[in-house]
Design a protein around this motif. Structure first.
Motif, PDB file in Angstrom:
ATOM      1  N   VAL A  97      10.782   1.323  -6.581  1.00 22.44           N
ATOM      2  CA  VAL A  97       9.903   1.278  -7.732  1.00 22.44           C
ATOM      3  C   VAL A  97      10.218   2.305  -8.807  1.00 22.44           C
ATOM      4  O   VAL A  97      10.106   2.006  -9.983  1.00 22.44           O
ATOM      5  CB  VAL A  97       8.432   1.434  -7.328  1.00 22.44           C
ATOM      6  N   ILE A 124       5.369  -6.893 -11.658  1.00 24.06           N
ATOM      7  CA  ILE A 124       4.935  -5.516 -11.417  1.00 24.06           C
ATOM      8  C   ILE A 124       6.050  -4.486 -11.592  1.00 24.06           C
ATOM      9  O   ILE A 124       5.809  -3.361 -11.983  1.00 24.06           O
ATOM     10  CB  ILE A 124       4.298  -5.402 -10.007  1.00 24.06           C
ATOM     11  N   ASP A 161      -1.231  -0.096  -4.046  1.00 25.34           N
ATOM     12  CA  ASP A 161      -0.616  -1.372  -4.421  1.00 25.34           C
ATOM     13  C   ASP A 161      -1.673  -2.444  -4.671  1.00 25.34           C
ATOM     14  O   ASP A 161      -1.619  -3.165  -5.664  1.00 25.34           O
ATOM     15  CB  ASP A 161       0.333  -1.846  -3.312  1.00 25.34           C
ATOM     16  N   ARG A 197       1.524 -11.202 -11.103  1.00 20.83           N
ATOM     17  CA  ARG A 197       1.828 -10.162 -10.120  1.00 20.83           C
ATOM     18  C   ARG A 197       3.321  -9.919  -9.947  1.00 20.83           C
ATOM     19  O   ARG A 197       3.748  -8.821  -9.616  1.00 20.83           O
ATOM     20  CB  ARG A 197       1.212 -10.532  -8.765  1.00 20.83           C
ATOM     21  N   TYR A 243       4.118  -0.911 -12.665  1.00 16.79           N
ATOM     22  CA  TYR A 243       3.602  -0.215 -11.490  1.00 16.79           C
ATOM     23  C   TYR A 243       3.365   1.263 -11.799  1.00 16.79           C
ATOM     24  O   TYR A 243       2.275   1.790 -11.581  1.00 16.79           O
ATOM     25  CB  TYR A 243       4.603  -0.362 -10.341  1.00 16.79           C
ATOM     26  N   MET A 271       0.285 -10.525  -1.764  1.00 14.21           N
ATOM     27  CA  MET A 271       1.696 -10.352  -2.116  1.00 14.21           C
ATOM     28  C   MET A 271       2.170  -8.969  -1.678  1.00 14.21           C
ATOM     29  O   MET A 271       1.484  -7.977  -1.852  1.00 14.21           O
ATOM     30  CB  MET A 271       1.840 -10.506  -3.626  1.00 14.21           C
ATOM     31  N   MET A 294       4.457  -5.571  -1.742  1.00  9.87           N
ATOM     32  CA  MET A 294       5.017  -4.730  -2.786  1.00  9.87           C
ATOM     33  C   MET A 294       6.541  -4.711  -2.649  1.00  9.87           C
ATOM     34  O   MET A 294       7.067  -4.346  -1.612  1.00  9.87           O
ATOM     35  CB  MET A 294       4.455  -3.327  -2.551  1.00  9.87           C
ATOM     36  N   PRO A 295       7.282  -5.121  -3.686  1.00 12.26           N
ATOM     37  CA  PRO A 295       8.732  -5.021  -3.594  1.00 12.26           C
ATOM     38  C   PRO A 295       9.161  -3.557  -3.543  1.00 12.26           C
ATOM     39  O   PRO A 295       8.419  -2.676  -3.952  1.00 12.26           O
ATOM     40  CB  PRO A 295       9.213  -5.681  -4.890  1.00 12.26           C
ATOM     41  N   PHE A 329      -2.485  -4.490  -8.165  1.00 11.18           N
ATOM     42  CA  PHE A 329      -2.497  -5.954  -8.249  1.00 11.18           C
ATOM     43  C   PHE A 329      -3.832  -6.441  -8.821  1.00 11.18           C
ATOM     44  O   PHE A 329      -3.878  -7.349  -9.646  1.00 11.18           O
ATOM     45  CB  PHE A 329      -2.271  -6.580  -6.868  1.00 11.18           C
TER      46      PHE A 329
END
Lengths: 530, 286
Positions: B7, A411, A394, A408, A375, B1, B3-4, A398
């Protein structure tokens, strides 16, 4: 012919905190005098572990030999004590390691390192050992051997060092040599020389060789018997011709297909020029000497073409690529990108140009910041050049991951959690993040396994057509360049020696240097067979 | 999906640090210690200079948990007051050293060439200056001032830090990920901050945890020479050095301040190790 070494049903497991890793699982092979047995597999397939465990060279624990036998001179190597093994190491079986840059002690003169096994195993006096070592050094093709005995390892080039390492393996006159990817770290031309040297010495001395490699084309010219391994398991075994012409197992077929043998179809090349290089010279000064790494080079790159740049290491091809991107400051000459002079740009203007031209590096282990997740790595160029705002970041990341074929879910992973090929995908993602028009790819596949190589090459081809990219593809391997380049430039000692369409250069090379490079492409017999 | 969450490296590191029990123990101990020292004046019944000459050096008792020194001053009180000085010195001076050293070293290492030569020769000159003369000069010019003393110590300790960071950065900047950052157009400042310093943190943290005790002992040494804090004020270093003198008759005068210092250093080391691992994504995530 009698078998020198016979390995039966060898299993080596590693007992780690996260469970048992079956590094080698029931593998059998044998070596005959004067013959070469090649063990082929991707990295992590257990091919090195299988050989090292024979000599007790794996860390125990966590490693443990679970079963099997290895008959050598009427003894089972796996049953011997450490002391008994030490007598066999070097004397009966020696090893040539992969990286000649690290397998010599940088603080000992070459001669001192060469005589050590002689004094150890034969109790020779220093005088005798020195003379013997000089002879062997001569035998492996080091010129002026008597003088070179006094040299330090850093005074040798990569190929020369590998010769020294081979001399070291030969000096005790072993019956078997285990060569662990001995040419993977070398240029193609040097690789061809080293392979020939190994073959010659083997025939002369009737040595059995176990040749470990990930690349079928490398062993195509030297192996008598080939053993294919995958994830610790034995896959297929057969004579060379069997494997190349009549492979049974799908994995072996996949390995065979991975060798890039085809040539890119020619396309109409009358397009506008994107990059124009005129009289470019980049030099380095060190120790009062000036080295012209790139010397008065002129050429142009057309839009949407892939231009291959070929040469041995030290030919200045990487320097040329970096000079075009202004990662290095050229000494003289001009680089025009879309009619903008690059060499004098500074500050904001330079930063704006950087968005339009990107680089993919050779070593995916070094080209990613180990403390940045996928990321972070991909977000950096996107935010820096305001390609997207925070809100859409985001999604854009992706999308990038999809383009380069990364799952994905990964990330938030760090680079070390990926394999070499996946890392290279991250690096490629970073390079295309800013939607550049031009990419310099500096040996992007030479650090990767063959099967992975072909995947990455195909990915590059895909991206080039999807995003209308123009690419300068740098490689020492004409086989790889042939696969995707439209035109080819050949560089030698900082100068351009030949240029032309891929077809011209590959089939009608004008310069003797280009012909030498072509000769060195491994697996010629393979190309003929397919 | 979706975003977790979590980060950045720092968020990730704090999650991992929290999972490290030993490091968390160290952190909790340090926090408690600092709090105790801060609220000392309100929780202990004695003053740090309050003498009870009739008592003399008395062993631990109900009234004086950790005993009293030869002037009959309560040891617990003195240790807590001493902690204020020692911890303050340790953290402030090390912080100063950390900031100057990392910045200076990173700039020198990244710039390279002439800039690097000049910056590092300056460090060599500073090294060569006798430390004591430097401190004494500072005291003479600016007068005796506790904060100044801390700054002076920090100003000496940063030299080694700068060298460590410079060496790390020199190695790191040859790696291709730095070149990759240049090629996407990143500025030198951002490269140093985002790419170089986070990768140089391992040795920096280890050296930092070594610097804190160093600084505390240095303060004791300076105070002993009359350059630091003066009696009846005290610090752990001073208490220990007085304790050593009467070690045989009154061992508690040495043992208790020693234990306080040792426990703090243990806690620091555990925390330091934990931080180093937490900031290294390669350390296992189990």
């Amino acid at each position: 012919m009698s078998k020198l070494l016979e390995v039966n049903d060898l299993s080596v497991h590693f007992h780690t905190r996260n469970g048992v890793v079956r590094a080698v699982d029931g593998v059998s092979f044998s070596v005959e005098a004067g013959k070469t047995t090649a063990i082929i597999g991707e990295s992590g397939s257990g091919k090195s572990v299988a050989c090292y465990s024979l000599l007790g060279l794996i860390p125990k624990p966590p490693g443990k030999i679970e079963s099997g036998s290895a008959q050598f001179e009427g003894q089972d190597l796996l049953q011997l004590s450490e002391n008994e093994l030490r007598k066999i190491r070097g004397k009966g079986i020696s090893i040539i390691f992969q990286d000649p840059m690290t397998s010599l002690n940088p603080f000992l003169k070459v001669g001192t390192q060469l005589i050590e096994p002689l004094q150890l195993h034969f109790g020779m006096s220093k005088q005798e050992a020195w003379e013997r070592a000089t002879e062997v050094l001569e035998e492996v093709g080091i010129q002026d051997a008597a003088k070179r005995m006094h040299s330090w390892p850093f005074e040798f080039s990569g190929g020369m060092r590998q010769r020294v390492v081979i001399a070291m393996a030969l000096i005790t006159e072993p019956q078997i040599i285990i060569a662990d990817e001995p040419t993977t770290a070398l240029d193609v031309t040097v690789q061809a020389q080293i392979l020939k040297l190994l073959k010659d010495l083997q025939e002369k001395r009737d040595i059995g060789v176990v040749f470990i490699s990930h690349d079928l084309s490398v062993v195509a010219d030297i192996a008598d018997e080939i053993v294919v391994m995958q994830q610790g398991k034995f896959v297929e075994k057969g004579s060379r011709d069997d494997i190349f012409q009549n492979a049974q197992h799908p994995y072996t077929k996949k390995l065979l297909e991975a060798v890039p043998t085809s040539q890119k179809a020619e396309v109409d090349n009358s397009k506008a020029e994107l990059v124009q290089v005129e009289g470019l010279t980049t030099q380095f000064s060190g120790n009062g000497e000036i080295v012209k790494a790139v010397n008065d080079v002129s050429f142009a790159i057309q839009r949407n073409e892939i231009l291959g740049l070929v040469g041995e290491s030290g030919s200045g091809k990487s320097t040329l690529g970096r000079s075009i991107l202004r990662l290095l400051r050229p000494h003289a000459g001009s680089v025009k990108f879309d009619d903008t002079e690059m060499t004098q740009l500074e500050g904001k203007a330079l930063k704006d140009m950087r968005r339009r031209m990107q680089m993919i590096f050779q070593d995916p282990y070094a080209s990613l910041n180990p403390r940045m997740t996928v990321y972070d790595t991909l977000a950096e160029p996107l935010l820096l050049h305001s390609i997207v705002d925070r809100k859409n970041l985001d999604q854009e990341i992706f999308k990038l991951m999809d383009s380069v074929g990364l799952a994905r879910e990964s990330i938030l992973r760090y680079p070390h959690e990926f394999s070499g090929g996946q890392r290279q995908r991250i690096a490629i993602g970073r390079a295309i993040a800013t939607k550049p028009e031009f990419i310099v790819a500096d040996e992007p596949v030479s650090a990767l396994d063959v099967t992975i190589q072909s995947q990455i090459l195909d990915l590059l081809l895909e991206l080039v057509s999807e995003f209308d990219l123009t690419m300068l593809f740098i490689s020492h391997d004409l086989g790889v360049v042939r696969y995707l380049a439209d035109r080819i430039l050949v560089m030698h000692q900082g100068e351009l020696v030949e240029s032309g369409t891929t077809n011209q250069v590959m089939n009608f090379p004008q310069q003797s240097y280009t012909q030498r490079l072509l000769q060195a492409i491994p697996g010629k017999s393979l190309a003929v067979n397919s | 999906m979706e975003m977790p969450k979590g980060v950045s490296l720092w968020e990730d590191a704090s999650v991992r640090l929290r999972k490290n029990k030993l490091a968390m123990c160290g952190l909790v101990f340090l926090v408690v210690m600092v709090l105790l020292c801060l609220i000392t004046p309100w929780i202990v019944p004695y003053g740090y200079e309050e003498q009870d000459l009739r008592l003399g050096a008395s062993a631990p008792s109900a009234a004086h948990w950790l005993g009293t020194d030869i002037f009959g001053r309560d040891m617990l009180t003195r240790i807590l007051y001493g902690g204020r000085v020692s911890l303050f010195v340790g953290f402030i001076a090390t912080f100063v050293a950390l900031i100057i050293g990392v910045t200076y070293g990173a700039i020198a290492g990244y710039a390279g060439g002439k800039v690097d030569s000049i910056m590092m020769r300056l460090v060599d000159i500073m090294y060569a200056l006798p430390f004591m003369i430097f401190i004494v000069l500072l005291m003479v010019v600016f007068g005796r001032n506790l904060v100044l003393l801390f700054m002076a110590i920090g100003a000496v300790e940063w030299l080694t830090m700068a060298r460590i960071v410079r060496g790390q950065v020199q190695n790191l900047k040859q790696q291709e990920f730095v070149e990759a950052a240049v090629s996407i157009g990143q500025s030198p400042f951002a490269i140093i901050w985002k790419h170089l310093i986070p990768n140089a943190l391992g040795p920096v943290i280890v050296y930092t945890t070594l610097t804190i005790p160093n600084v505390m002992l240095l303060e004791a040494f300076l105070s002993f020479l009359g350059l630091g804090i003066q009696p009846p004020s005290s610090s752990w270093g001073l208490l220990i050095s007085y304790g050593v003198e009467s070690m045989e008759e009154y061992p508690w005068l040495l043992i208790f301040p020693g234990v306080a210092l040792a426990l703090t250093l243990f806690a620091l080391n555990f925390l330091g190790d934990g931080l180093r691992d937490a900031l290294d994504p390669k350390a296992s995530r189990d």
